[in-house]
Write a protein that holds these residues in place. Structure first.
Motif, short mmCIF file in Angstrom:
data_model
loop_
_atom_site.label_atom_id
_atom_site.label_comp_id
_atom_site.label_asym_id
_atom_site.label_seq_id
_atom_site.Cartn_x
_atom_site.Cartn_y
_atom_site.Cartn_z
N HIS A 70 -6.00 57.84 27.16
CA HIS A 70 -5.12 57.13 28.08
C HIS A 70 -5.83 55.92 28.69
N ALA A 71 -7.13 56.03 28.95
CA ALA A 71 -7.88 54.88 29.45
C ALA A 71 -7.82 53.74 28.45
N MET A 72 -8.03 54.07 27.18
CA MET A 72 -7.96 53.05 26.13
C MET A 72 -6.59 52.38 26.14
N LYS A 73 -5.55 53.17 26.20
CA LYS A 73 -4.19 52.64 26.13
C LYS A 73 -3.87 51.76 27.35
N ILE A 74 -4.32 52.18 28.53
CA ILE A 74 -4.08 51.38 29.74
C ILE A 74 -4.77 50.03 29.62
N ILE A 75 -6.00 50.02 29.16
CA ILE A 75 -6.74 48.76 29.02
C ILE A 75 -6.05 47.85 28.02
N ILE A 76 -5.58 48.41 26.92
CA ILE A 76 -4.88 47.60 25.91
C ILE A 76 -3.55 47.09 26.45
N ASP A 77 -2.78 47.99 27.08
CA ASP A 77 -1.45 47.61 27.57
C ASP A 77 -1.50 46.65 28.75
N GLU A 78 -2.38 46.92 29.71
CA GLU A 78 -2.46 46.08 30.92
C GLU A 78 -3.26 44.81 30.66
N GLY A 79 -4.31 44.95 29.88
CA GLY A 79 -5.17 43.81 29.60
C GLY A 79 -6.01 43.42 30.80
N ILE A 80 -7.26 43.19 30.56
CA ILE A 80 -8.16 42.73 31.61
C ILE A 80 -7.99 41.23 31.73
N GLU A 81 -7.82 40.78 32.95
CA GLU A 81 -7.59 39.35 33.21
C GLU A 81 -8.69 38.50 32.57
N ASP A 82 -8.29 37.43 31.92
CA ASP A 82 -9.18 36.47 31.27
C ASP A 82 -9.80 36.98 29.97
N PHE A 83 -9.40 38.16 29.51
CA PHE A 83 -9.89 38.69 28.24
C PHE A 83 -8.92 38.33 27.12
N THR A 84 -9.45 38.08 25.96
CA THR A 84 -8.61 37.91 24.78
C THR A 84 -8.14 39.30 24.33
N ASP A 85 -7.20 39.32 23.42
CA ASP A 85 -6.74 40.61 22.87
C ASP A 85 -7.90 41.36 22.22
N GLU A 86 -8.76 40.64 21.51
CA GLU A 86 -9.90 41.29 20.86
C GLU A 86 -10.89 41.85 21.89
N GLU A 87 -11.15 41.11 22.95
CA GLU A 87 -12.06 41.60 23.99
C GLU A 87 -11.50 42.85 24.66
N ASN A 88 -10.19 42.86 24.90
CA ASN A 88 -9.55 44.06 25.45
C ASN A 88 -9.67 45.23 24.49
N LEU A 89 -9.46 44.97 23.21
CA LEU A 89 -9.55 46.03 22.20
C LEU A 89 -10.96 46.60 22.11
N ILE A 90 -11.95 45.75 22.15
CA ILE A 90 -13.34 46.20 22.12
C ILE A 90 -13.65 47.05 23.35
N THR A 91 -13.31 46.54 24.53
CA THR A 91 -13.57 47.26 25.78
C THR A 91 -12.82 48.59 25.81
N ALA A 92 -11.59 48.59 25.38
CA ALA A 92 -10.78 49.81 25.36
C ALA A 92 -11.38 50.87 24.44
N ASN A 93 -11.85 50.44 23.29
CA ASN A 93 -12.46 51.38 22.35
C ASN A 93 -13.77 51.96 22.90
N ILE A 94 -14.56 51.14 23.57
CA ILE A 94 -15.79 51.65 24.18
C ILE A 94 -15.45 52.73 25.20
N ALA A 95 -14.47 52.45 26.06
CA ALA A 95 -14.05 53.44 27.06
C ALA A 95 -13.52 54.70 26.40
N ARG A 96 -12.77 54.56 25.33
CA ARG A 96 -12.17 55.70 24.63
C ARG A 96 -13.22 56.68 24.12
N TYR A 97 -14.33 56.18 23.62
CA TYR A 97 -15.31 57.04 22.97
C TYR A 97 -16.38 57.57 23.92
N HIS A 98 -16.11 57.55 25.23
CA HIS A 98 -17.08 58.16 26.16
C HIS A 98 -17.00 59.69 26.14
N ARG A 99 -16.01 60.22 25.46
CA ARG A 99 -15.89 61.67 25.27
C ARG A 99 -15.04 61.92 24.03
#
Length: 191
Positions: A70-99
């Motif tokens: 769900h953290a991954m999905k929120i980051i992708i759906d909401e998007g971090i301000e000033d991030f590109t789609d790819e930067e959001n995808l990278i960040t979301a995937n890092i958060a997703r794999y913490h467990r």
């Protein structure tokens, strides 16, 4: 250029345990700095890790069991301000794999969307985040600094604490991704 405070809207709206999130961010960056002395990372890697660490548990607002997804999905759906789609995808995937399961391009659609180079970066940074999350399980802010060393047999992560040694049980359980990606055992050593 990634702004360091550009995740503040998502952080404020969804993070239920801000102290834990900030401590995991601190530990993640300590691990990153320790290994940066013996490994090379792209300049933006530290920023990706910082944002992912702060946001890794925001999925708890949906449910506990799959909060990493769900953290991954929120980051992708909401998007971090000033991030590109790819930067959001990278960040979301890092958060997703913490467990949970290890990254798998055949089973995980968002991970599969990344280039081979970005997949490796995500896995490396997620391994640091996963360990940092395990190190903060006592929630007592016991670690002051870290340093890393590579030997022919393993990686050593040296921990300098405030005098009390944190329980490493969760960190030991969460080093699986690190050992898979870096192809060597990881040992925790108190200084």
């Amino acid at each position: 250029m990634i702004k360091t405070d550009s995740d503040s809207k998502i952080f404020e709206n969804y993070c239920k345990d801000k102290d834990h999130a900030l401590e995991v961010e601190r530990y993640s960056l300590m691990i990153f700095e320790a290994f940066s002395r013996i490994m090379n990372f792209v300049p933006e890697a530290k920023d990706y890790l910082s944002h992912a660490a702060k946001l890794h548990d925001i999925g708890y607002c949906v449910e506990k069991k799959s909060h990493h997804k769900h953290a991954m999905k929120i980051i992708i759906d909401e998007g971090i301000e000033d991030f590109t789609d790819e930067e959001n995808l990278i960040t979301a995937n890092i958060a997703r794999y913490h467990r949970g399961s290890l990254p798998d391009e055949n089973k995980h659609e968002y991970f599969a969307q990344l280039s081979a180079e970005k997949k490796l970066l995500v896995a490396q940074l997620a391994s640091f985040l996963k360990i940092a999350d395990g190190l903060d399980k006592p929630h007592k802010n016991l670690i002051l600094r870290m340093r890393a060393e590579e030997t022919p047999e393993c990686f050593n992560l040296y921990l300098k604490t405030v005098g009390f040694k944190p329980n490493l049980k969760m960190a030991e359980k969460k080093k699986d991704l690190f050992e898979y990606i870096f192809k060597k055992p990881l040992k925790f050593v108190f200084e």
